[in-house]
Design a protein around this motif. Structure first.
Motif, mmCIF file in Angstrom:
data_model
loop_
_atom_site.group_PDB
_atom_site.id
_atom_site.type_symbol
_atom_site.label_atom_id
_atom_site.label_comp_id
_atom_site.label_asym_id
_atom_site.label_seq_id
_atom_site.Cartn_x
_atom_site.Cartn_y
_atom_site.Cartn_z
ATOM 1 N N ARG A 30 28.006 8.544 25.232
ATOM 2 C CA ARG A 30 26.874 7.953 24.498
ATOM 3 C C ARG A 30 25.715 7.647 25.440
ATOM 4 O O ARG A 30 24.556 7.802 25.069
ATOM 5 C CB ARG A 30 27.334 6.722 23.740
ATOM 6 N N ALA A 31 26.017 7.241 26.669
ATOM 7 C CA ALA A 31 24.965 6.995 27.668
ATOM 8 C C ALA A 31 24.270 8.293 28.067
ATOM 9 O O ALA A 31 23.155 8.268 28.585
ATOM 10 C CB ALA A 31 25.551 6.315 28.904
ATOM 11 N N HIS A 32 24.935 9.423 27.802
ATOM 12 C CA HIS A 32 24.355 10.734 28.091
ATOM 13 C C HIS A 32 23.928 11.440 26.795
ATOM 14 O O HIS A 32 23.993 12.662 26.705
ATOM 15 C CB HIS A 32 25.345 11.588 28.880
ATOM 16 N N ALA A 33 23.497 10.655 25.826
ATOM 17 C CA ALA A 33 22.970 11.144 24.536
ATOM 18 C C ALA A 33 24.027 11.804 23.659
ATOM 19 O O ALA A 33 23.706 12.612 22.788
ATOM 20 C CB ALA A 33 21.780 12.087 24.745
ATOM 21 N N GLY A 34 25.290 11.454 23.861
ATOM 22 C CA GLY A 34 26.359 12.017 23.048
ATOM 23 C C GLY A 34 26.222 11.641 21.586
ATOM 24 O O GLY A 34 25.779 10.547 21.243
ATOM 25 N N VAL A 35 26.614 12.582 20.737
ATOM 26 C CA VAL A 35 26.538 12.406 19.284
ATOM 27 C C VAL A 35 27.957 12.506 18.731
ATOM 28 O O VAL A 35 28.705 13.420 19.087
ATOM 29 C CB VAL A 35 25.644 13.491 18.647
ATOM 30 N N GLU A 36 28.306 11.555 17.859
ATOM 31 C CA GLU A 36 29.642 11.562 17.269
ATOM 32 C C GLU A 36 29.636 12.293 15.935
ATOM 33 O O GLU A 36 28.729 12.135 15.118
ATOM 34 C CB GLU A 36 30.154 10.136 17.066
ATOM 35 N N TYR A 37 30.684 13.071 15.728
ATOM 36 C CA TYR A 37 30.894 13.809 14.485
ATOM 37 C C TYR A 37 32.272 13.444 13.946
ATOM 38 O O TYR A 37 33.147 13.026 14.692
ATOM 39 C CB TYR A 37 30.847 15.324 14.740
ATOM 40 N N GLY A 38 32.469 13.632 12.639
ATOM 41 C CA GLY A 38 33.791 13.492 12.046
ATOM 42 C C GLY A 38 34.336 12.091 11.966
ATOM 43 O O GLY A 38 35.550 11.903 12.009
ATOM 44 N N TYR A 96 34.327 13.913 29.319
ATOM 45 C CA TYR A 96 34.077 14.534 28.017
ATOM 46 C C TYR A 96 35.260 14.412 27.067
ATOM 47 O O TYR A 96 35.129 14.660 25.878
ATOM 48 C CB TYR A 96 33.724 16.020 28.188
ATOM 49 N N TRP A 97 36.447 14.051 27.591
ATOM 50 C CA TRP A 97 37.618 13.926 26.720
ATOM 51 C C TRP A 97 37.516 12.649 25.904
ATOM 52 O O TRP A 97 37.109 11.597 26.396
ATOM 53 C CB TRP A 97 38.920 13.891 27.531
ATOM 54 N N ASN A 98 37.898 12.738 24.638
ATOM 55 C CA ASN A 98 37.879 11.574 23.776
ATOM 56 C C ASN A 98 38.810 11.776 22.602
ATOM 57 O O ASN A 98 39.131 12.906 22.247
ATOM 58 C CB ASN A 98 36.449 11.319 23.271
ATOM 59 N N VAL A 104 27.939 15.953 24.014
ATOM 60 C CA VAL A 104 26.653 15.777 24.675
ATOM 61 C C VAL A 104 25.838 17.049 24.443
ATOM 62 O O VAL A 104 26.285 18.135 24.848
ATOM 63 C CB VAL A 104 26.836 15.509 26.186
ATOM 64 N N PRO A 105 24.684 16.936 23.794
ATOM 65 C CA PRO A 105 23.862 18.132 23.558
ATOM 66 C C PRO A 105 23.531 18.843 24.870
ATOM 67 O O PRO A 105 23.207 18.213 25.872
ATOM 68 C CB PRO A 105 22.594 17.566 22.908
ATOM 69 N N GLY A 106 23.656 20.168 24.847
ATOM 70 C CA GLY A 106 23.347 20.971 26.015
ATOM 71 C C GLY A 106 24.486 21.100 27.015
ATOM 72 O O GLY A 106 24.380 21.862 27.971
ATOM 73 N N ALA A 107 25.564 20.370 26.813
ATOM 74 C CA ALA A 107 26.705 20.460 27.735
ATOM 75 C C ALA A 107 27.372 21.821 27.579
ATOM 76 O O ALA A 107 27.401 22.394 26.494
ATOM 77 C CB ALA A 107 27.701 19.341 27.466
ATOM 78 N N ARG A 108 27.912 22.316 28.675
ATOM 79 C CA ARG A 108 28.609 23.595 28.647
ATOM 80 C C ARG A 108 30.079 23.370 28.290
ATOM 81 O O ARG A 108 30.654 22.341 28.633
ATOM 82 C CB ARG A 108 28.498 24.270 30.001
ATOM 83 N N LEU A 109 30.657 24.353 27.620
ATOM 84 C CA LEU A 109 32.083 24.278 27.299
ATOM 85 C C LEU A 109 32.895 24.362 28.591
ATOM 86 O O LEU A 109 32.551 25.109 29.505
ATOM 87 C CB LEU A 109 32.489 25.414 26.368
ATOM 88 N N GLU A 161 35.268 19.807 15.128
ATOM 89 C CA GLU A 161 35.045 19.910 16.567
ATOM 90 C C GLU A 161 34.351 21.210 16.927
ATOM 91 O O GLU A 161 33.408 21.217 17.743
ATOM 92 C CB GLU A 161 36.379 19.795 17.289
ATOM 93 N N ASN A 162 34.759 22.319 16.337
ATOM 94 C CA ASN A 162 34.114 23.592 16.621
ATOM 95 C C ASN A 162 32.643 23.578 16.224
ATOM 96 O O ASN A 162 31.791 24.071 16.956
ATOM 97 C CB ASN A 162 34.850 24.741 15.926
ATOM 98 N N ALA A 163 32.343 23.012 15.061
ATOM 99 C CA ALA A 163 30.948 22.931 14.615
ATOM 100 C C ALA A 163 30.131 22.037 15.555
ATOM 101 O O ALA A 163 29.004 22.367 15.914
ATOM 102 C CB ALA A 163 30.884 22.399 13.180
ATOM 103 N N ALA A 164 30.699 20.911 15.948
ATOM 104 C CA ALA A 164 29.996 19.983 16.844
ATOM 105 C C ALA A 164 29.740 20.632 18.200
ATOM 106 O O ALA A 164 28.642 20.514 18.766
ATOM 107 C CB ALA A 164 30.790 18.687 17.005
ATOM 108 N N LEU A 165 30.742 21.315 18.726
ATOM 109 C CA LEU A 165 30.578 21.989 20.021
ATOM 110 C C LEU A 165 29.546 23.106 19.933
ATOM 111 O O LEU A 165 28.742 23.282 20.861
ATOM 112 C CB LEU A 165 31.915 22.524 20.524
ATOM 113 N N ALA A 166 29.552 23.846 18.836
ATOM 114 C CA ALA A 166 28.560 24.917 18.659
ATOM 115 C C ALA A 166 27.141 24.348 18.639
ATOM 116 O O ALA A 166 26.226 24.904 19.245
ATOM 117 C CB ALA A 166 28.841 25.709 17.380
ATOM 118 N N ARG A 167 26.961 23.227 17.940
ATOM 119 C CA ARG A 167 25.638 22.576 17.904
ATOM 120 C C ARG A 167 25.231 22.085 19.289
ATOM 121 O O ARG A 167 24.088 22.214 19.697
ATOM 122 C CB ARG A 167 25.638 21.409 16.923
#
Length: 171
Positions: A30-38, A96-98, A104-109, A161-167
């Motif tokens: 969240r401190a790195h602009a993380g967005v929660e889904y689901g 990144y594990w949770n 985090v937008p822009g983060a690499r898989l 999770e797949n949709a969130a990661l794709a975004r």
């Protein structure tokens, strides 16, 4: 049965440790602009995992399920391997594990560790544990019921999770 109860309590303590890691990682993301889904399926997931541990204790006790060494020892080994895989996932993903879906937008898989081989190795660990942990003490009804419920939940969770990661990756 006492050693099995201790095993289930140890798994419960491990879950509490996971939640502490998840809480710390959630603050980081969240401190790195993380967005929660689901958020909607998260309480169901908590209830399922809590219910699993409770039923692992109750079914052998109430239904007088015996410990069958030919089943119990291999299932104990599988449950231990599932724990090892889970912690490999946790350490590979680092902050990144949770237990929630926070990206985090822009983060690499991540493509290292168990993620070199599978897209969702943590869920392989979860599936193995939900099957194995009850069967350590012949709780076949718990294993069956929670495996089916978990399959339904993972259908929702993995899609989310797949949709969130794709975004996040495309951001």
């Amino acid at each position: 049965m006492q050693w099995y109860a201790l095993l289930i309590l140890a798994v419960a303590a491990e879950r509490i440790a996971e939640l502490a890691v998840a809480r710390r990682n959630a603050a980081w993301t969240r401190a790195h602009a993380g967005v929660e889904y689901g958020r909607g399926h998260y309480p169901v997931m908590v209830a399922l995992h809590t219910g699993l541990l409770v039923c692992c204790l109750l079914e052998p006790l109430l239904a007088h399920r015996p410990f069958l060494p030919a089943l119990g020892w291999p299932m104990l080994a599988l449950a231990a391997l599932a724990q090892a895989l889970r912690w490999w996932c946790i350490t590979t993903l680092g902050p990144y594990w949770n237990t929630r879906v926070i990206v985090v937008p822009g983060a690499r898989l991540v493509g290292t560790g168990p993620y070199r081989f599978l897209r969702h190795p943590n869920y392989v660990a979860v599936v193995a544990e939900i099957i194995a942990l009850p069967l350590v003490h012949s709780a076949w009804l718990t294993a069956t019921t929670f495996t089916v419920a978990n399959a339904a939940l993972l259908t929702v969770r993995i899609r989310c999770e797949n949709a969130a990661l794709a975004r996040a990756v495309s951001a």
